[in-house]
Design an enzyme around this catalytic site. Structure first.
Site, PDB file in Angstrom:
ATOM      1  CG  ASP A  72      -2.965   8.835   8.143  1.00  0.00           C
ATOM      2  OD1 ASP A  72      -3.336   7.649   8.093  1.00  0.00           O
ATOM      3  OD2 ASP A  72      -2.557   9.476   7.167  1.00  0.00           O
ATOM      4  CD  GLU A 103      -2.687  -0.425   2.775  1.00  0.00           C
ATOM      5  OE1 GLU A 103      -2.522   0.652   3.356  1.00  0.00           O
ATOM      6  OE2 GLU A 103      -3.336  -1.361   3.240  1.00  0.00           O
TER       7      GLU A 103
END
Ligand SMILES: Cc1ncc(COP(=O)(O)O)c(C=O)c1O
Lengths: 272, 414
Positions: free
Chosen positions: A66, A55
């Site tokens: 995140d 990824e």
């Protein structure tokens, strides 16, 4: 350039792992962290040391999913002048290894480039598809059409808070695999446990034959081993990012640490 | 029962949160992890608004605790200056000093109704943070406020206020360390805490239902102002004006007037150093359609879709996005959005202090500056009978530090 790696290739990596009686290892790093060439070297190291699927993150100014570690890395990429065109360069360099390479991205950069154009550039670079953590299928119809036209993988997320109905509508739009979030929370904060995630994986399996990967909150070989009892893939990001952040002044040492961690996780998915 | 869908005004969002044409502005661009909470909130808010007991309790707390309705004030010396009637909706007189208290009391009351014990909020100028900390104290809820580290410095007084009220203030260092980053951090908290925590969103932006829900809670500003104007002056205003950061005080004023086609509607954005410079927060004027903080709207962004850092002398307008309903009102032409520079705002700040004895928030000073320009045009076109109604969204106590620096105040003898 190598032959384009299409959606079928992600499935093939999962099938190979399944045939070996183990889970697949999916590794994440942001593009252009610590810089464009550095990210290519790091991702290739991860491929070499045992990642089955890669990824590549698109560094974005306002990520929601995140945590602090990935955000630091992403900020470094942005401060270093990252451009979306760099992403496709990184994807191409990693996909050349033959390892399925997906892009993990927040939505706005895709929309800004134009969904069709983004999909075409991803396809041209040999990318396998997109993982889209901050958009649900109902709002991603244009991407779904662009992906279907090119046979690109569409990986949407399911979460412990998802209702059974929402899991069903989400997995119905997935191709390649389904991303099950291991915790309620952002990356790199708390740790996922097998007991915690098992119910979500079971609920997801009840709606689809696609492989189910577990990500967010997974960082060690022991966790990988435990979660492999339930999931088809283990997805790791923050822990990889941390190895590079911890060796910011010594690139070779960072790559060595990255290799060691990849090998540990690769043993984990083999429950060894 | 009447059929709600056929009753829906053309200014209402549809079930997915789209304003106007589906797909254009609004929606719900958020991680799947938050979908259950957003659905739960939508149902709870719709149920509450249909429940006379809830609405009654909300109105009571606004009246008895927040000091509403706020007066509609005829600013005579300003009116003489511009040549027509200038009316100020005095949201600066509300408890905690701004329109924000309406939104927060509504959301906190809803939080109680939903059985949650903890609230989080993000804040720019600190007014929403102060309002959230106040409502949390009033209702006995735990409160954490995220605030950009830059803003904690320029609005230190409000940080102290929040702390005194029992809230935890978390400075956010990431990105530009201003409002947009505080929102990111609050969203991250919410992903991890959504089962027991409500996110008191500070403006009429974000994913559905926040833009509509916040509008519902602040629309009292316009409902009151419209009724007051008719009652006190026997006319509707020719124009109304408000400043636009995320757009809550503006939508609060505008909503009551949207169907009054004869009333011109103006929103004033932060023009910073000027919209021909890179330092401004004029999102509608200079932004492009994109997705930020859960909605498709206008966003200040670069060619790659990265958010561009905004600038304004007022922390409360320093935001590179805008609520999606404003994007739609601009797109459809129902409202006009214009930029006002830092300098123009500070001139209006000083002017209002000297002509009316009111020290406004710097945010509100943008509305004054822009509104007075409109007033001069109106006076020229329609004469002294023309009326403009400007939302004075908040008071300037929190901005004294900025004013002292800007005007070089504080030494006796000036
Ligand atoms: C007094 C005042 N007015 C306006 C604003 C801008 O927010 P909005 O555009 O949501 O009204 C703020 C925000 O902090 C404020 O404190």
């Amino acid at each position: 350039m190598s032959a384009p790696v299409s959606g079928a290739r992600t499935a093939a990596a999962f099938e190979r792992a399944r045939a070996e009686g183990r889970a697949a290892l999916v590794g994440y790093l942001p593009a252009a962290f610590p810089d464009v060439e550095g990210s290519i070297a790091a991702l290739r190291t991860m491929v070499d040391a045992g990642c089955d699927v890669i990824e590549v993150g698109l560094p974005y100014s306002d990520p929601v999913m995140d945590g602090p570690t990935i955000q630091r890395a992403v900020q470094q990429a942005l401060d270093g002048g990252f451009r979306v065109d760099d992403l496709f360069r990184v994807v191409e360099a990693v996909a050349e290894t033959g390892t399925p390479t997906l892009v993990m991205t927040s939505w706005n950069p895709v929309e800004r480039r134009g969904v069709e154009r983004f999909a075409q550039q991803l396809d041209d670079a040999g990318g396998a598809g997109l993982i889209t953590p901050d958009i649900i299928p109902e709002f991603a119809l244009e991407w779904i059409a662009a992906a279907d036209a090119r046979d690109l993988d569409k990986v949407f997320l399911v979460a412990p808070s998802s209702t059974d109905e929402r899991i069903a509508t989400t997995t119905a739009q997935c191709r390649g695999f389904v991303y099950a979030t291991g915790i309620m929370g952002v990356t790199g904060t708390t740790q996922a446990t097998a007991e915690g995630v098992a119910p979500l994986i079971a609920r997801t399996r009840a709606t689809t034959d696609l492989p189910v990967g577990v990500g967010v909150g997974v960082s060690t070989g022991a966790q990988a081993a435990a979660l492999s009892e339930h999931a088809d893939a283990i997805i790791v990001g923050t822990a990889f990012v941390r190895t590079l952040l911890d060796h910011a002044d010594d690139r070779d040492a960072g790559l060595a640490a990255l290799r060691t961690l990849t090998e540990e996780l690769a043993r984990g998915v083999r429950r060894a | 029962m009447t059929d709600v869908s056929t009753e829906r005004s053309r200014f209402e969002a549809d079930d997915q949160g789209w304003f106007g044409e589906p797909g254009l502005f609004g929606g719900r661009f958020m991680p799947e992890a938050l979908m259950a909470a957003l659905d739960e909130l939508t149902v709870a808010w719709q149920d509450a608004m249909a429940d006379a007991a809830f609405v009654g309790e909300f109105e009571q707390v606004l009246r008895e605790y927040a000091g509403l309705p706020s007066p509609l004030f005829h600013a005579r010396r300003l009116s003489d200056r511009v040549g027509c009637r200038v009316l100020l909706k005095r949201e600066d007189l509300n408890h905690t000093g701004a329109h924000k208290i309406r939104n927060v009391l509504g959301q906190a009351l809803l939080t109680k109704r939903m059985g949650k014990q903890r609230v989080i909020a993000e804040t720019g100028a600190g007014q929403h943070g102060v309002a959230s900390a106040t409502a949390a104290a009033y209702f006995g809820l735990d409160c954490t406020v995220y605030m950009g580290a830059v803003d904690t410095r320029r609005q230190a007084l409000n940080v102290a206020r929040m702390q005194l009220l029992g809230a935890t203030v978390v400075p956010v260092e990431s990105g530009s360390a201003t409002l947009k980053d505080a929102i990111n951090e609050a969203l991250r908290d919410w992903v991890a805490s959504v089962d027991h925590t409500a996110y008191l969103f500070g403006t009429a932006a974000g994913p559905h239902p926040f833009p509509s829900m916040v509008r519902d809670f602040v629309r009292g500003t316009g409902d009151e102002a419209r009724a007051q104007c008719l009652e006190q002056y026997g006319v509707l205003p020719d124009a109304i004006a408000a400043c636009v950061g995320g757009g809550s005080n503006a939508i609060g004023l505008f909503t009551a007037f949207l169907e009054d086609d004869e009333v011109d509607i103006y929103g004033f954005e932060a023009g910073g150093d000027g919209v021909d410079t890179p330092r401004h927060a004029a999102t509608i004027h200079a932004g492009d359609s994109g997705v930020l903080h859960g909605a498709r709207t206008y966003v200040l962004q670069d060619d790659d879709g990265q958010t561009v850092e905004s600038h304004s002398i007022s922390a409360g307008l320093d935001y590179p996005g805008v609520g999606p309903q404003h994007a739609q009102l601009a797109h459809s032409g129902r409202a006009t959005y214009l930029p006002v520079t830092d300098t123009e705002a500070m001139e209006a700040f000083s002017l209002l202090a000297r002509t009316e004895g009111i020290i406004p928030a710097i945010e509100s000073s943008h509305a004054i500056a822009g509104g007075l320009k409109v007033a001069e045009q109106l006076a020229a076109e329609k004469g002294p009978e023309a009326t403009i109604l400007i939302n004075l969204s908040g008071r300037g106590d929190k901005d004294m530090g900025t004013a002292i620096e800007y005007f070089g105040l504080g030494e006796a003898g000036r």
